[in-house]
Design an enzyme around this catalytic site. Sequence first.
Site, PDB file in Angstrom:
ATOM      1  CB  CYS A 190      -8.371 -20.147 -48.399  1.00  0.00           C
ATOM      2  SG  CYS A 190      -8.668 -19.376 -46.790  1.00  0.00           S
ATOM      3  CB  THR A 191     -10.850 -24.531 -47.518  1.00  0.00           C
ATOM      4  OG1 THR A 191     -10.047 -24.986 -48.607  1.00  0.00           O
ATOM      5  CG2 THR A 191     -11.944 -25.550 -47.229  1.00  0.00           C
TER       6      THR A 191
END
Length: 295
Positions: free
Chosen positions: A177-178
């Site tokens: 994810c980010t």
Amino acid sequence: MPMYTVAALYKFTPFEDPAALKPGLLERCLGAGVTGTLLLAPEGINGTIAGSRAGVEAVLVHIRAMPGCADLDCKLSSADEPPFGRMKVRLKREIVTMRQTGVDPRGAVGTYVDPAAWNALISAPDVAVIDTRNDYEVAIGTFRGAIDPGTQRFSDFPEWWEGQKERLAGKRLAMFCTGGIRCEKATSWLRAQGVEEVFHLRGGILKYLEEVPEAESLWQGECFVFDGRVSVGHGLAEGAAHLCHGCRRPLAPEDLDHSAYEEGVSCGRCIDEHSEADRARFRERQRQMGRQGAA
């Protein structure tokens, strides 16, 4: 323009009374001239802030003095313009919303994989690579060969997994994810479902783009970020994506040529999602913003 320091941070730690922490944290942020959004919940803190390097460091010192936050880690990058308009500290039920009981990233989570070892893992034939971000984030960039669950919000992930777990049975799972926070929860939840071989990218996409040379990278496109920069690329340089202020989705440069694109009002993805009355309000908002910028 001065260069602004941007700090993306999170920490899972139990806060007995998050509301009691809010006033002091907000005061410290305002006093340091920092803007952005920080979320406080019983499970910890999450958010992104920006300001001068000294201002950001002052806030990080304050956060690290909060219960369980002494080893807080954060990802620093820069911006040429202020990424946020103001400072907000919000109280939430979760610092990343999954709506699943019994998920505790402080207990069992997936195996962390450093950016330097990530390419080898996701290139293995027995590994399924899963992007845990929302569909609009995936649209402007992801890892080569990654599965896009097509979710509109992180809380949709458990339902997606229930429909895919048989197809992915026997695979090792590599998730990203980010910045890492969604993977902390997703891998913790999967471990609770009995999935053992699950891995996640330490520090998320941001750490990978910071540390892995572009010539060796398996990342394709740009990474959406939740601030005024909209996206970043390798080396965490500001990307070319724009933001549709009608639906808050990121737009690639070519999306601006779509017949439905109107700055501050609509894009090809949301033209049918709003009424003409909505678009009239968006046009008025855009006009007011233009006046403020010219003042």
